[in-house]
Design a protein around this motif. Structure first.
Motif, PDB file in Angstrom:
ATOM      1  N   TYR A  15       0.835  -1.197   0.000  1.00  0.00           N
ATOM      2  CA  TYR A  15       0.000   0.000   0.000  1.00  0.00           C
ATOM      3  C   TYR A  15       0.869   1.246   0.000  1.00  0.00           C
ATOM      4  O   TYR A  15       1.923   1.297   0.639  1.00  0.00           O
ATOM      5  CB  TYR A  15      -0.941   0.014   1.208  1.00  0.00           C
ATOM      6  N   THR A  16       0.410   2.225  -0.743  1.00  0.00           N
ATOM      7  CA  THR A  16       1.103   3.500  -0.798  1.00  0.00           C
ATOM      8  C   THR A  16       0.054   4.594  -0.826  1.00  0.00           C
ATOM      9  O   THR A  16      -1.148   4.323  -0.876  1.00  0.00           O
ATOM     10  CB  THR A  16       2.019   3.572  -2.026  1.00  0.00           C
ATOM     11  N   SER A  17       0.487   5.854  -0.794  1.00  0.00           N
ATOM     12  CA  SER A  17      -0.447   6.975  -0.773  1.00  0.00           C
ATOM     13  C   SER A  17      -0.825   7.353  -2.189  1.00  0.00           C
ATOM     14  O   SER A  17       0.023   7.792  -2.964  1.00  0.00           O
ATOM     15  CB  SER A  17       0.185   8.181  -0.073  1.00  0.00           C
TER      16      SER A  17
ATOM     17  N   SER B 248      18.961   1.049   7.833  1.00  0.00           N
ATOM     18  CA  SER B 248      18.253   1.930   8.767  1.00  0.00           C
ATOM     19  C   SER B 248      16.801   2.098   8.324  1.00  0.00           C
ATOM     20  O   SER B 248      16.099   2.962   8.833  1.00  0.00           O
ATOM     21  CB  SER B 248      18.938   3.299   8.826  1.00  0.00           C
ATOM     22  N   VAL B 249      16.370   1.265   7.360  1.00  0.00           N
ATOM     23  CA  VAL B 249      15.010   1.381   6.820  1.00  0.00           C
ATOM     24  C   VAL B 249      14.209   0.126   7.165  1.00  0.00           C
ATOM     25  O   VAL B 249      14.753  -0.973   7.251  1.00  0.00           O
ATOM     26  CB  VAL B 249      15.035   1.577   5.290  1.00  0.00           C
ATOM     27  N   PRO B 250      12.898   0.271   7.370  1.00  0.00           N
ATOM     28  CA  PRO B 250      12.053  -0.900   7.611  1.00  0.00           C
ATOM     29  C   PRO B 250      11.788  -1.640   6.305  1.00  0.00           C
ATOM     30  O   PRO B 250      12.139  -1.180   5.220  1.00  0.00           O
ATOM     31  CB  PRO B 250      10.759  -0.288   8.179  1.00  0.00           C
ATOM     32  N   HIS B 251      11.151  -2.793   6.419  1.00  0.00           N
ATOM     33  CA  HIS B 251      10.909  -3.645   5.254  1.00  0.00           C
ATOM     34  C   HIS B 251       9.452  -3.606   4.804  1.00  0.00           C
ATOM     35  O   HIS B 251       9.034  -4.435   3.992  1.00  0.00           O
ATOM     36  CB  HIS B 251      11.294  -5.095   5.595  1.00  0.00           C
ATOM     37  N   HIS B 252       8.670  -2.646   5.311  1.00  0.00           N
ATOM     38  CA  HIS B 252       7.248  -2.580   4.963  1.00  0.00           C
ATOM     39  C   HIS B 252       6.990  -1.784   3.685  1.00  0.00           C
ATOM     40  O   HIS B 252       5.849  -1.695   3.247  1.00  0.00           O
ATOM     41  CB  HIS B 252       6.454  -1.962   6.118  1.00  0.00           C
ATOM     42  N   HIS B 253       8.031  -1.172   3.138  1.00  0.00           N
ATOM     43  CA  HIS B 253       7.916  -0.429   1.889  1.00  0.00           C
ATOM     44  C   HIS B 253       8.807  -1.113   0.855  1.00  0.00           C
ATOM     45  O   HIS B 253       9.724  -1.864   1.193  1.00  0.00           O
ATOM     46  CB  HIS B 253       8.320   1.027   2.086  1.00  0.00           C
TER      47      HIS B 253
ATOM     48  N   THR C 143       6.682   2.410  -5.837  1.00  0.00           N
ATOM     49  CA  THR C 143       6.096   1.108  -5.547  1.00  0.00           C
ATOM     50  C   THR C 143       5.516   0.480  -6.813  1.00  0.00           C
ATOM     51  O   THR C 143       5.630  -0.723  -7.042  1.00  0.00           O
ATOM     52  CB  THR C 143       4.998   1.247  -4.474  1.00  0.00           C
ATOM     53  N   GLU C 144       4.896   1.314  -7.660  1.00  0.00           N
ATOM     54  CA  GLU C 144       4.281   0.803  -8.881  1.00  0.00           C
ATOM     55  C   GLU C 144       5.327   0.273  -9.865  1.00  0.00           C
ATOM     56  O   GLU C 144       5.155  -0.783 -10.466  1.00  0.00           O
ATOM     57  CB  GLU C 144       3.460   1.903  -9.565  1.00  0.00           C
ATOM     58  N   THR C 145       6.409   1.024 -10.035  1.00  0.00           N
ATOM     59  CA  THR C 145       7.364   0.707 -11.100  1.00  0.00           C
ATOM     60  C   THR C 145       8.560  -0.096 -10.636  1.00  0.00           C
ATOM     61  O   THR C 145       9.255  -0.696 -11.455  1.00  0.00           O
ATOM     62  CB  THR C 145       7.898   2.003 -11.728  1.00  0.00           C
ATOM     63  N   GLY C 146       8.825  -0.115  -9.326  1.00  0.00           N
ATOM     64  CA  GLY C 146      10.108  -0.627  -8.871  1.00  0.00           C
ATOM     65  C   GLY C 146      11.197   0.381  -9.206  1.00  0.00           C
ATOM     66  O   GLY C 146      10.938   1.547  -9.512  1.00  0.00           O
ATOM     67  N   GLY C 147      12.457  -0.066  -9.187  1.00  0.00           N
ATOM     68  CA  GLY C 147      13.564   0.827  -9.479  1.00  0.00           C
ATOM     69  C   GLY C 147      13.565   1.272 -10.930  1.00  0.00           C
ATOM     70  O   GLY C 147      13.320   0.476 -11.836  1.00  0.00           O
ATOM     71  N   ILE C 148      13.843   2.550 -11.147  1.00  0.00           N
ATOM     72  CA  ILE C 148      13.869   3.104 -12.500  1.00  0.00           C
ATOM     73  C   ILE C 148      15.270   3.563 -12.879  1.00  0.00           C
ATOM     74  O   ILE C 148      15.757   3.266 -13.971  1.00  0.00           O
ATOM     75  CB  ILE C 148      12.896   4.290 -12.621  1.00  0.00           C
TER      76      ILE C 148
ATOM     77  N   ASP D 180      11.249  12.494   4.479  1.00  0.00           N
ATOM     78  CA  ASP D 180      12.074  11.561   5.254  1.00  0.00           C
ATOM     79  C   ASP D 180      11.907  10.128   4.755  1.00  0.00           C
ATOM     80  O   ASP D 180      11.853   9.172   5.530  1.00  0.00           O
ATOM     81  CB  ASP D 180      11.722  11.634   6.743  1.00  0.00           C
ATOM     82  N   GLY D 181      11.807   9.983   3.430  1.00  0.00           N
ATOM     83  CA  GLY D 181      11.700   8.658   2.835  1.00  0.00           C
ATOM     84  C   GLY D 181      10.305   8.074   2.851  1.00  0.00           C
ATOM     85  O   GLY D 181      10.081   6.981   2.340  1.00  0.00           O
ATOM     86  N   LYS D 182       9.343   8.790   3.430  1.00  0.00           N
ATOM     87  CA  LYS D 182       7.965   8.301   3.484  1.00  0.00           C
ATOM     88  C   LYS D 182       7.133   9.017   2.426  1.00  0.00           C
ATOM     89  O   LYS D 182       7.182  10.237   2.292  1.00  0.00           O
ATOM     90  CB  LYS D 182       7.346   8.579   4.868  1.00  0.00           C
TER      91      LYS D 182
END
Length: 584
Positions: free
Chosen positions: A144-146, A185-190, A287-292, A359-361
């Motif tokens: 899920y994303t915004s 230093s990042v969570p794994h939920h994103h 989130t939709e595209t992955g790394g670009i 902040d990465g969110k």
């Protein structure tokens, strides 16, 4: 590399099962431990009848085990962006059951000790520890994303898409990373943390660290145990570290720093280049595209597409992408505007929608506005990005209801803002909450009924007359008839009126205070501009630079008068009556 869908189905080859998965303090959990833990989770899942399971597990090793257990059971993992109660309530229809750290089945694994192995065997039979569990490569996973509409947006992907991306990452940077442990230093939920912290190491047979490393001394402690390392972080964290103890002396130096979630400031990139010989590798995607694309700012500020990714610029400047990480072979249009160069690289030029990275969110401004409007104090809300000294923040301009106006009058602006922050914190991560608040009777819609972003942003700067209006509210007068207007005003220290008044002891001139009262009253009663006299004028206390004044205006229309009173720190400091002429 191993395909993600083969992690549980490859035969028991010693080299495969001995591959490291996770560093837990001084211990290493290998693929044998991983598969045994997955078997324990599978046994647990068999008692859960739900098909769609929300994964709210903070431990990355158990998260990975539960994720692949769900795949093996043919169930669909759902990964919420956060686990706040309000957010999960919004997603209630998206999952049938939730798995959290409280649901962890018992497990202990230390392959070097017979006692621990015996304990494992008691929990998970030996034949199950190395059993093969086939996984469908097209197994679905929902993150899920915004969304720009203001509500959490589901992004449904397949394991095959993630598998394609981790193989792309390995081709791009596998030689650089080698056998290094992934510290994070990042969570794994994103998606960024999920890919770089969990899935890529799993497929590549290199370890990820079980603990978060959120400052340099923690990194050094983990490097001392892990040896060669790579750091997965965000611009917000990386920008803080150069000022903290131990930053420039990490030994051995990490082989690379990865950054994603927003652009890294150039001066921060230069500090890393000076300390470690190379700037962080910045990853751009969604989130939709992955790394670009990626860049290193000690080489260029332009973004270079990742191997296998095609880009183009649409007529309105929007970036479109064609990628093996998508679920279709066509072009995917993004909401980012770009400018391309002759080398096939591009530079970002802002967003076409109202979604920001803080902040990465990822945060949707329409979502925050909609959440605020649910509170009984809020009639309408408008949010705008505000560029700060070091990072972008969000400002909230709020039109108050009668109840909100009463709260502002009784409790003050600071407590009112705190109340609304607590309300929002039930839905979104605290790092994206508005840092600056302004309260008004109404929002600044123009004649066409539009709400210009420039007008919203102007609420966070001083007016042309000099004062900065922090809050404005209306309440009914008790016995005098008419309404009362209540303001909180900040007196800017740089106000031109302090010059020469007085040298060494600047004081806000009384004539300026009267002028402000007249101008604010005229915003609501234009006839006040025709001032006839100022009666009963009193100045009881000086006003210094930076002061926050509370001003009350009481309008008596029948007598063509506006009574004003300033208070400072709870004491009245100036008052008077503005008498205005009859219209001609």
């Amino acid at each position: 590399m191993i395909a993600l869908h083969d992690l549980l189905s490859v035969s028991d080859e010693v080299l495969t099962l001995a591959a490291p998965v996770c560093r837990d303090g001084g211990d290493v959990l290998d693929r044998a431990a991983f598969r045994a833990r997955v078997a324990a989770w599978i046994a647990h899942m068999q008692s859960v009848g739900a098909q769609r399971c929300a994964l709210c597990i903070d431990d990355p090793f158990d998260f990975a085990c539960a994720l692949f257990a769900l795949f093996a059971c043919g169930k669909e993992p759902v990964i919420p962006a956060n686990a706040t109660p309000g957010y999960l309530a919004d997603l209630a229809d998206a999952y049938d059951a939730m798995l959290s750290d409280a649901d962890l089945p018992p497990f202990a694994w230390h392959a070097s000790t017979k006692a621990s192995a015996a304990a494992n065997a008691a929990i998970t039979p030996t034949h199950e520890q190395h059993a093969a569990y086939p996984i469908d490569p097209q197994a679905p996973l929902t993150l899920y994303t915004s969304g720009s509409s203001g509500s959490p947006k589901p992004i449904r992907k397949t394991l095959a898409q993630f598998n394609a991306e981790v193989h792309t990452l390995e081709r791009q940077w596998g030689a650089l990373i080698g056998d290094a442990t992934m510290l994070a230093s990042v969570p794994h939920h994103h998606i960024y943390g999920l890919l770089f912290r969990v899935l890529w190491p799993l497929a590549a047979g290199r370890a990820f660290d079980r603990a978060l490393s959120i400052e340099p001394l923690q990194l050094q402690s983990r490097i001392a145990q892990c040896g060669a390392s790579v750091v997965v972080s965000t611009p917000a964290q990386l920008s803080r570290w150069p000022a903290l103890p131990g930053f420039a002396s990490l030994t051995p130096a990490p082989r690379a720093f990865f950054s994603s979630g927003g652009p890294l400031a150039l001066d921060t990139a230069q500090q890393y280049a000076a300390a470690y010989g190379a700037a962080p590798l910045e990853i751009y995607g969604s989130t939709e595209t992955g790394g670009i694309a990626w860049r290193r700012q000690d080489e260029t500020d332009a973004w270079e597409p990742v191997t296998g990714i095609e880009i183009r610029r649409d007529e309105d400047g929007a970036l479109s992408v064609r990628s093996p990480h998508l679920d279709h072979p066509g072009w995917h249009r993004t909401d980012d505007q770009i400018a391309c160069d002759e080398q096939g690289r591009f530079r970002l030029q802002g967003r076409l929608d109202r979604v920001l990275k803080l902040d990465g969110k990822r945060v949707s401004l329409p979502e925050l506005e909609a959440r605020l409007a649910l509170h009984p104090y809020v009639a309408q809300a408008a949010l705008v990005p505000l560029a700060g000294a070091s990072r972008e923040r969000v400002g909230a301009l709020v039109a108050l209801t009668d109840a909100g106006s009463a709260a502002l009058r009784d409790e003050g602006r600071v407590l009112l803002a705190r109340t609304l922050r607590r309300h929002l914190a039930g839905y979104v991560d605290v790092v994206v909450l508005p840092r600056r608040w302004r309260f008004r009777l109404s929002l600044p819609f123009d004649a066409r009924g539009k709400l210009p972003a420039s007008a919203v942003a102007a609420a966070f700067t001083a007016r042309a007359e000099g004062m900065e209006v922090l809050a404005e509210a209306r309440t009914g007068a008790e016995a005098s008839g008419g309404d009362k207007l209540h303001y909180e005003l900040r007196v800017p220290p740089t106000l031109v009126h302090f010059a020469g008044h007085f040298p060494g002891l600047p004081i806000l001139p009384g004539v300026v205070q009267v002028d402000w009262a007249v101008r604010l009253a005229a915003d609501h009663v234009p006839a006040v501009r025709a001032v006839a006299s100022i009666d009963r004028l009193k100045f009881m206390a000086p006003v210094s630079p930076g002061a926050v004044l509370r001003l009350t205006l009481a309008h008596d229309a029948a007598r063509r008068r506006v009574q004003f009173a300033y208070r400072l720190d709870g004491r009245e400091c100036a008052s008077g009556v503005i008498v205005y002429r009859e219209p001609t």
